[in-house]
Design a protein around this motif. Structure first.
Motif, PDB file in Angstrom:
ATOM      1  N   ASP A  22       0.870  -1.176   0.000  1.00 49.47           N
ATOM      2  CA  ASP A  22       0.000   0.000   0.000  1.00 49.47           C
ATOM      3  C   ASP A  22       0.908   1.228   0.000  1.00 49.47           C
ATOM      4  O   ASP A  22       1.500   1.572   1.027  1.00 49.47           O
ATOM      5  CB  ASP A  22      -0.893  -0.019   1.239  1.00 49.47           C
ATOM      6  N   MET A  23       1.023   1.875  -1.165  1.00 48.96           N
ATOM      7  CA  MET A  23       1.969   2.975  -1.324  1.00 48.96           C
ATOM      8  C   MET A  23       1.698   4.131  -0.378  1.00 48.96           C
ATOM      9  O   MET A  23       2.612   4.679   0.256  1.00 48.96           O
ATOM     10  CB  MET A  23       1.961   3.453  -2.782  1.00 48.96           C
ATOM     11  N   LEU A  24       0.421   4.529  -0.241  1.00 48.68           N
ATOM     12  CA  LEU A  24       0.095   5.636   0.654  1.00 48.68           C
ATOM     13  C   LEU A  24       0.380   5.279   2.116  1.00 48.68           C
ATOM     14  O   LEU A  24       0.820   6.140   2.893  1.00 48.68           O
ATOM     15  CB  LEU A  24      -1.368   6.042   0.482  1.00 48.68           C
ATOM     16  N   LYS A  25       0.143   4.034   2.464  1.00 49.93           N
ATOM     17  CA  LYS A  25       0.455   3.591   3.824  1.00 49.93           C
ATOM     18  C   LYS A  25       1.960   3.650   4.065  1.00 49.93           C
ATOM     19  O   LYS A  25       2.414   4.073   5.148  1.00 49.93           O
ATOM     20  CB  LYS A  25      -0.075   2.173   4.042  1.00 49.93           C
TER      21      LYS A  25
ATOM     22  N   SER B  68       2.849   7.166   4.748  1.00 49.68           N
ATOM     23  CA  SER B  68       2.372   7.569   6.074  1.00 49.68           C
ATOM     24  C   SER B  68       3.292   7.043   7.175  1.00 49.68           C
ATOM     25  O   SER B  68       3.639   7.773   8.112  1.00 49.68           O
ATOM     26  CB  SER B  68       0.949   7.064   6.313  1.00 49.68           C
ATOM     27  N   VAL B  69       3.687   5.795   7.060  1.00 48.88           N
ATOM     28  CA  VAL B  69       4.570   5.211   8.069  1.00 48.88           C
ATOM     29  C   VAL B  69       5.939   5.894   8.029  1.00 48.88           C
ATOM     30  O   VAL B  69       6.546   6.158   9.072  1.00 48.88           O
ATOM     31  CB  VAL B  69       4.701   3.691   7.855  1.00 48.88           C
TER      32      VAL B  69
ATOM     33  N   LYS C  66       9.511  10.221  10.751  1.00 48.69           N
ATOM     34  CA  LYS C  66      10.233  11.473  10.506  1.00 48.69           C
ATOM     35  C   LYS C  66      11.008  11.489   9.188  1.00 48.69           C
ATOM     36  O   LYS C  66      12.043  12.138   9.080  1.00 48.69           O
ATOM     37  CB  LYS C  66      11.190  11.789  11.671  1.00 48.69           C
ATOM     38  N   VAL C  67      10.494  10.785   8.186  1.00 50.79           N
ATOM     39  CA  VAL C  67      11.031  10.892   6.831  1.00 50.79           C
ATOM     40  C   VAL C  67       9.866  11.192   5.895  1.00 50.79           C
ATOM     41  O   VAL C  67       8.921  10.407   5.807  1.00 50.79           O
ATOM     42  CB  VAL C  67      11.748   9.608   6.370  1.00 50.79           C
ATOM     43  N   ALA C  68       9.925  12.328   5.219  1.00 54.89           N
ATOM     44  CA  ALA C  68       8.829  12.725   4.327  1.00 54.89           C
ATOM     45  C   ALA C  68       9.186  12.411   2.885  1.00 54.89           C
ATOM     46  O   ALA C  68      10.219  12.858   2.370  1.00 54.89           O
ATOM     47  CB  ALA C  68       8.543  14.219   4.468  1.00 54.89           C
ATOM     48  N   VAL C  69       8.347  11.621   2.224  1.00 61.17           N
ATOM     49  CA  VAL C  69       8.479  11.324   0.798  1.00 61.17           C
ATOM     50  C   VAL C  69       7.161  11.700   0.122  1.00 61.17           C
ATOM     51  O   VAL C  69       6.124  11.806   0.776  1.00 61.17           O
ATOM     52  CB  VAL C  69       8.818   9.838   0.550  1.00 61.17           C
TER      53      VAL C  69
END
Length: 394
Positions: free
Chosen positions: A336-339, A342-343, A348-351
Motif C-alpha cells: 500500500d503505497m500511501l500507507k 504515512s509510516v 520522521k522521513v517525508a516522501v
C-alpha cells in the motif's frame, strides 16, 4: 456569508496526500519530499556584493517600475546565453522575463488554452503545471513516460484522438518526478508529431544545467524552424529560487500576448531581482558556479542511489537519473503505497506519494518521489536507513 468560488478554483481540491507533505515543515523531519536547492549551492557572497553595488550605483532603476517584457539588459544577456549555450532563438522569437518558471506555464495557459481544450502531458508530471492547466479548465491527457522519455507511439494515439489539443507539455531533462531524460531521437519525433498535428510544445527546462553524468542533449527549441516551441528556463535551480526570475523564448506573437497577460497579473518581475541576475551573469563566474553545483548534486545523487540499493534493495525499482533533483522509486504491487508514505512520515522521513503527479484522481501508481538536493548528506544516510526499517513492515 456563503462564499461562491469560481468554477476554475472550485475544481481544485486539496488532497489527503497533502497531509503527509505537511510533515516537511517540521525541523526534525528529513525532507525527501522537498525540491529545494541545497543551501550550500547558493552564491550568497556574490548576491550580497551585487545587491549592495546596485543599490549604491543605480538605486532608482532597481526600485522603480519596469517594462513588462523585462529588464532590457537581462533580456539581451539571456538571449546571447541561450544562443551560445543551446542554439536557441531566431529572428522570429522574442523573450519575456517572468516571476519564476511557474509563471511561464500560467501565461502560456492563459493565452492559449480555452475551457475544454486539451493539454497533453507526460504522466506523471510536475504538479504545479498540472494544476495550472486545470485552473484554466483545460482537459488533461496523459502519456506514459518510458526510461528514455515520453512514449511516442502513445503520444500519437492521443493526438489522433484529441482534435482540440493545444499544448504538449514536456520536461525533457531529468523529468519531475520521474527523473528520466528524453532521448535525442524522441525529441525529434516529438517535434515532428507536434508539427504534423498542429500542436504547440511547451518545453520546460528548469533542471537542464544540473547534469551530473552523461552528455548534454540538444533542446527541442534548437530545432524549431516552424515557430511551434515555447521554451521555459529558470534561475531558480542555479542561482536562487527566492529571486523568482525565469524566462521564456517563444514566437513573437505569443510573447506579445504573454506580455499582456503578465500586465494583468503582476505588471513586471521585480527590477532589483532582474538586475541581480544580469550582473551575476555578466560579471561573475556563472560557469564555475554551475560546475560547483553539479559536483554537490553528483555526490548527493550517488550517495542516495547507493543507499537505495543497500537499504531498500529489490524492494524498489528505479531509473538512476543523470541529473536534476529527484529519484522515482516503484514499490512492489503488494504494498500500500500511501500507507508506506504515512509510516515513513511517522518515522520522521517525508516522501511524496506518486499519485500527486498523476493526471486524474483515479490514476494508480506504486511510485514515490525522493529528493536528494535538500537534505544534508547526513540526512540522506539517516533517512535512507529509516526507510530501510520502514520497508520491513511491508
Amino acid at each position: 456569508m456563503d462564499y461562491i468560488f469560481s468554477d476554475r478554483i472550485s475544481a481544485l481540491k486539496p488532497s489527503a496526500i497533502r497531509e503527509i507533505l505537511k510533515a516537511t515543515s517540521q525541523s526534525d523531519v528529513i525532507p525527501f519530499a522537498a525540491g529545494n536547492p541545497a543551501p550550500e549551492a547558493f552564491p550568497i557572497d556574490d548576491v550580497k556584493k551585487i545587491t549592495a553595488d546596485i543599490l549604491q550605483k543605480d538605486p532608482i532603476t532597481a526600485l522603480q517600475y519596469g517594462i513588462s517584457e523585462g529588464y532590457t539588459p537581462l533580456r539581451k544577456t539571456v538571449a546571447e546565453y541561450l544562443k551560445n549555450r543551446y542554439g536557441i532563438g531566431s529572428e522570429n522569437d522574442d523573450i519575456i522575463i517572468t516571476s519564476g518558471a511557474q509563471q511561464v506555464i500560467d501565461l502560456a495557459s492563459k493565452v492559449l488554452v480555452n475551457e475544454g481544450d486539451v493539454v497533453i502531458s507526460e504522466s506523471p508530471s510536475f504538479i504545479g503545471a498540472l494544476n495550472t492547466f486545470r485552473s484554466y479548465n483545460g482537459r488533461l491527457a496523459g502519456v506514459d513516460v518510458d526510461s528514455d522519455g515520453m512514449n511516442m507511439e502513445k503520444l500519437e494515439n492521443v493526438l489522433k484522438k484529441e482534435k482540440n489539443a493545444k499544448l504538449i507539455y514536456t520536461i525533457p531533462n531529468f523529468q519531475n518526478p520521474a527523473g528520466v531524460t528524453m532521448s535525442w531521437e524522441k525529441r525529434k519525433q516529438l517535434y515532428a508529431l507536434a508539427k504534423k498535428y498542429g500542436v504547440l510544445i511547451l518545453e520546460d527546462n528548469p533542471y537542464g544545467e544540473l547534469r551530473c553524468k552523461g552528455e548534454d542533449i540538444p533542446c527541442i527549441k534548437s530545432i524549431d524552424t516552424d515557430g511551434i516551441v515555447i521554451y521555459s528556463g529558470s534561475f531558480s535551480k542555479i542561482l536562487s529560487p527566492g529571486l523568482r526570475v525565469a524566462f521564456t523564448v517563444a514566437p513573437k506573437e505569443i510573447i506579445a500576448k504573454m506580455t499582456v497577460g503578465k500586465q494583468a497579473s503582476d505588471v513586471h518581475t521585480p527590477m532589483l531581482n532582474q538586475m541581480i541576475v544580469n550582473e551575476w551573469m555578466t560579471h561573475y563566474d556563472m560557469t564555475g558556479h554551475i560546475e560547483k553545483i553539479r559536483r554537490i548534486y553528483r555526490k548527493k545523487l550517488d550517495l542516495m542511489c547507493g543507499l537505495i540499493d543497500s537499504e531498500l534493495g529489490d524492494f524498489v525499482t528505479y531509473v538512476k537519473p543523470e541529473g536534476g533533483l529527484f529519484i522515482w522509486c516503484k514499490l512492489p504491487d503488494s504494498v500500500d503505497m500511501l500507507k508506506f508514505c504515512s509510516v515513513a512520515a511517522e518515522n520522521k522521513v517525508a516522501v511524496v506519494p506518486g499519485v500527486a503527479f498523476m493526471m486524474y484522481p483515479e490514476d494508480k501508481t506504486q511510485c514515490i518521489r525522493l529528493n536528494f538536493s535538500t537534505p544534508t548528506d547526513e540526512g540522506i544516510v539517516k533517512g535512507m536507513k529509516i526507510l530501510g526499517e520502514v520497508k520491513k513492515q511491508f
